[in-house]
Write an enzyme that holds these catalytic residues in place. Structure first.
Site, PDB file in Angstrom:
ATOM      1  N   ASP A 108      49.546  54.410  36.257  1.00 43.79           N
ATOM      2  CA  ASP A 108      48.516  53.175  36.978  1.00 43.79           C
ATOM      3  C   ASP A 108      47.055  54.063  37.059  1.00 43.79           C
ATOM      4  OD1 ASP A 108      47.103  52.225  38.971  1.00 43.79           O
ATOM      5  OD2 ASP A 108      48.778  51.998  40.550  1.00 43.79           O
ATOM      6  N   TYR A 142      38.632  44.647  39.108  1.00 41.60           N
ATOM      7  CA  TYR A 142      37.759  44.328  40.480  1.00 41.60           C
ATOM      8  C   TYR A 142      37.164  45.656  41.046  1.00 41.60           C
ATOM      9  CZ  TYR A 142      42.422  44.547  42.999  1.00 41.60           C
ATOM     10  OH  TYR A 142      43.530  44.711  43.151  1.00 41.60           O
ATOM     11  N   LYS A 143      37.472  46.871  40.611  1.00 39.12           N
ATOM     12  CA  LYS A 143      36.966  48.168  41.308  1.00 39.12           C
ATOM     13  C   LYS A 143      35.866  48.545  40.611  1.00 39.12           C
ATOM     14  CE  LYS A 143      41.657  49.352  43.085  1.00 39.12           C
ATOM     15  NZ  LYS A 143      41.591  49.222  44.487  1.00 39.12           N
ATOM     16  N   PHE A 160      50.304  54.192  45.734  1.00 41.45           N
ATOM     17  CA  PHE A 160      49.850  53.001  46.302  1.00 41.45           C
ATOM     18  C   PHE A 160      51.111  52.050  46.755  1.00 41.45           C
ATOM     19  CE2 PHE A 160      48.097  48.620  46.447  1.00 41.45           C
ATOM     20  CZ  PHE A 160      47.211  48.639  47.338  1.00 41.45           C
ATOM     21  N   ARG A 189      37.321  56.748  53.184  1.00 43.86           N
ATOM     22  CA  ARG A 189      37.156  56.613  51.613  1.00 43.86           C
ATOM     23  C   ARG A 189      35.680  56.252  51.613  1.00 43.86           C
ATOM     24  NH1 ARG A 189      41.437  53.929  48.104  1.00 43.86           N
ATOM     25  NH2 ARG A 189      40.340  51.934  49.049  1.00 43.86           N
TER      26      ARG A 189
END
Lengths: 417, 417
Positions: B215, B240-241, B138, B389
């Site tokens: 991560d 928040y995922k 990322f 995705r």
């Protein structure tokens, strides 16, 4: 009533008449708890919530987060740190748009801007390796400066200050020079409430070739300022004090337009990159204020402060300051009348022009006094040494609340002495 | 219905029977929007809000923030970053208490832990100046590593990875050595959904004398892990995922107990100091996880995630993973059936043991396909190059929703090709 034994009955009449004449009195009812008997003297640490905020947050969850889902980022949230930042700039800071953004915590934003300023100054002139800061400043400011100096090979120049005041022109003039890279200054001292001379100190730092980073935590939303007119360089401030953003709401950062292109902060994340969604191989900082952001903006946490921005916009920051001065003047008159005979000393400037939105009262028993007051629903806070801080939020504090609270302080001092 | 022309009707029956047999199906109704026709494939970027969250936030504003005011810090909020951190540790990470805390943004926490780890490793052995990271990780991870290496005089060792996979044992073994200070690894790749071998890669890094910073952004709350059993050193992850903390909710950090005393992060603020309220003259880092905090904890922003922690605790992370695998398996079967004939390629591992909670589908038209799907209330996201995705949140996604969405993808690919 025991406090009537000592209190000047004229103070009650004065409080009533000040409330009756107060053009901001109508805003008090906008806050949760305004109807309760509790006295709140700590809006300078955590402002009361506006009543509208509960509904605003619950509507945000259902309609925006739940209704728009990930689309909310493109439609609104990516711009929110800048839109709210610009509103704070216009309403409270005297900052034209494009210079203020909501970011991380105060501490993290101070770290990023201080690093960026020091690195830019040292790169332009390798002799500029000193950071000037008050020895009585808020711990985060001092700790950050200490840490940054250690990791960057810089030197801290500590300015010694009377705990009842703050860094003034003479002290600053003696501290800066050709080796100064950055000066970190508190606009209002967290301890004494001392209000620094914004344009004056900025000019002194500039004459020495230094940049100024203003810590606005204890002034933003209560004391007007005019950052652009001062020629200010950088600033960071809290939103959970006089801006009522809620516990731990994110801070704002200001960077003057003329500096933005040459300052680079070290926490390089996707939100600060020029190509935010192409996610390219190499970090290039974005143009403008976005380069001072790092990770995903804390949207849910920046919603609440908008209610107080609405109120401040309606009231006008000049009227807020007028009431703030009237509240602190009144608090000092009450303290002179009923607390000074008990040995309580004013540890804030007596001149309103040198005072922000809170007043500090000093007495050896103040730690115990604070604990007793909290049990009685009178809520100031305590700061070493011996300081009781009386925070007076112009939008939500009344004069009668101020008097009631100070009478309770008198009783508590008597009980704990 | 146009999609029936191509779809295998058996898939609809299969989706219905998978939903009927799904022990987690009852949790779907706990989320806002579950009743709508919208297909949500982006819970791996922003999870849906639980219905309970709107009420929780509004109650917090009125009762806790408004009712307790500044007292809330002493009574509850100072502990909240640790209490919620410990719950995440117990429910999702396999971490014993005292090792997980809610802090700043993911980016800021990664910066702080990476700096702390690099500085400690280089101090112990001046030859350890390399940071190993995947070239396809990322952007924030890559940008941070690049920036930290530049400011600390370290060197980045980039691991080249096929965009359909991630860093595996062979690649890592070739990258580490006696000069490696820290390895930054994604547990689940944001692009491909590749699930790394947590204990295996940790062991390889340790054999080389390196520390590992995991991560966990794309795995926490969806893929079980056992950080303590792996011997993991450090980790950071999003809330928040799959933890549904809301847009920009703060991240969590994990530091193994054995390392806490020897790691010091550079953003020295009042909340990380040993003497948090005495506010002494010199910064001494607190014992335990508090030293990794900097400023005032973002309390208002960490409230929401508790609703999903309740649901995860009730369901159990093993059952969540079982459904996650069933969802991604089903999505791949549907893609094989109706998308592969249109030239769409699977860009995620086919073996469930190497796959996290999302599936990436590749086709040159996917950017336009995504825009079209969003207009039709089917919400995946797009990542270069050509990747659609499909994020499948085990608590809120149904099999029929998955099928409906993939049929819409087929229509859109046809329209945009």
């Amino acid at each position: 009533m025991p406090h009537h034994r000592d209190a000047d009955d004229g103070l009650a009449a004065e409080a009533a008449s000040l409330d009756a004449a107060d053009p901001l009195a109508r805003h008090r009812d906008a806050f949760v708890g305004a109807e309760s008997a509790l006295v709140y003297f700590d809006g300078n640490s955590l402002g009361r919530p506006p009543r509208a905020t509960a509904e605003r947050l619950s509507r945000f969850v259902t309609d925006e987060w739940g209704g728009r889902l990930i689309r909310g980022w493109d439609e609104a949230w990516m711009q929110l740190p800048f839109a709210i930042g610009d509103r704070i700039g216009a309403i409270a800071l005297g900052a034209a748009s494009g210079q203020t953004v909501i970011g991380d915590s105060t501490t993290v934003l101070l770290y990023k801007l201080l690093r960026a300023a020091l690195d830019a100054q040292s790169a332009a002139d390798p002799d500029r390796v000193e950071i000037v800061v008050g020895r009585d400043d808020f711990p985060t400011d001092r700790y950050l400066v200490e840490g940054i100096a250690a990791e960057r090979g810089a030197r801290v120049v500590w300015v010694d200050v009377d705990t009842s005041r703050g860094v003034d022109a003479d002290l600053l003039r003696a501290a800066v020079g050709p080796r100064t890279a950055v000066v970190l200054l508190s606009h209002v001292s967290y301890r004494s409430g001392y209000l620094a001379d914004g344009p004056g100190l900025t000019a002194i730092a500039h004459e020495a070739g230094a940049l100024v980073l203003w810590d606005l935590c204890h002034s933003a939303g209560s004391v007007p300022m005019d950052l652009d007119a001062w020629g200010a360089d950088l600033a960071v401030g809290c939103t959970y004090k006089y801006l009522n953003g809620g516990p731990g709401s994110p801070a704002f950062a200001y960077v003057a337009s003329r500096h933005q292109h040459r300052l680079v902060q070290p926490v390089q994340g996707w939100m600060g990159a020029a190509d935010v969604f192409s996610m390219g191989p190499v970090y290039r900082p974005a143009d403008g204020m976005r380069r001072f952001l790092s990770g995903t903006p804390p949207v849910l946490a920046m919603i609440a402060m908008q209610d107080t921005l609405d109120l401040l916009e309606d009231a006008g920051i000049a009227a807020v300051r007028t009431k703030s001065v009237a509240l602190t003047d009144f608090a000092i008159r009450v303290a002179d009348g009923i607390l000074s005979p008990l040995g309580v000393r004013l540890a804030s400037p007596r001149d309103a022009a040198e005072r922000g939105g809170h007043v500090t009262l000093s007495h050896p028993a103040m730690r115990a006094v604070t604990a007793r007051l909290w049990r009685d629903d009178v809520i100031p806070d305590y700061r070493d040494p011996h300081g009781l801080r009386i925070g007076l939020s112009p939008l939500s504090t009344s004069f009668i609340e101020t008097l009631t609270g100070l009478r309770a302080v008198a009783e508590a001092v008597r009980a704990e002495s």
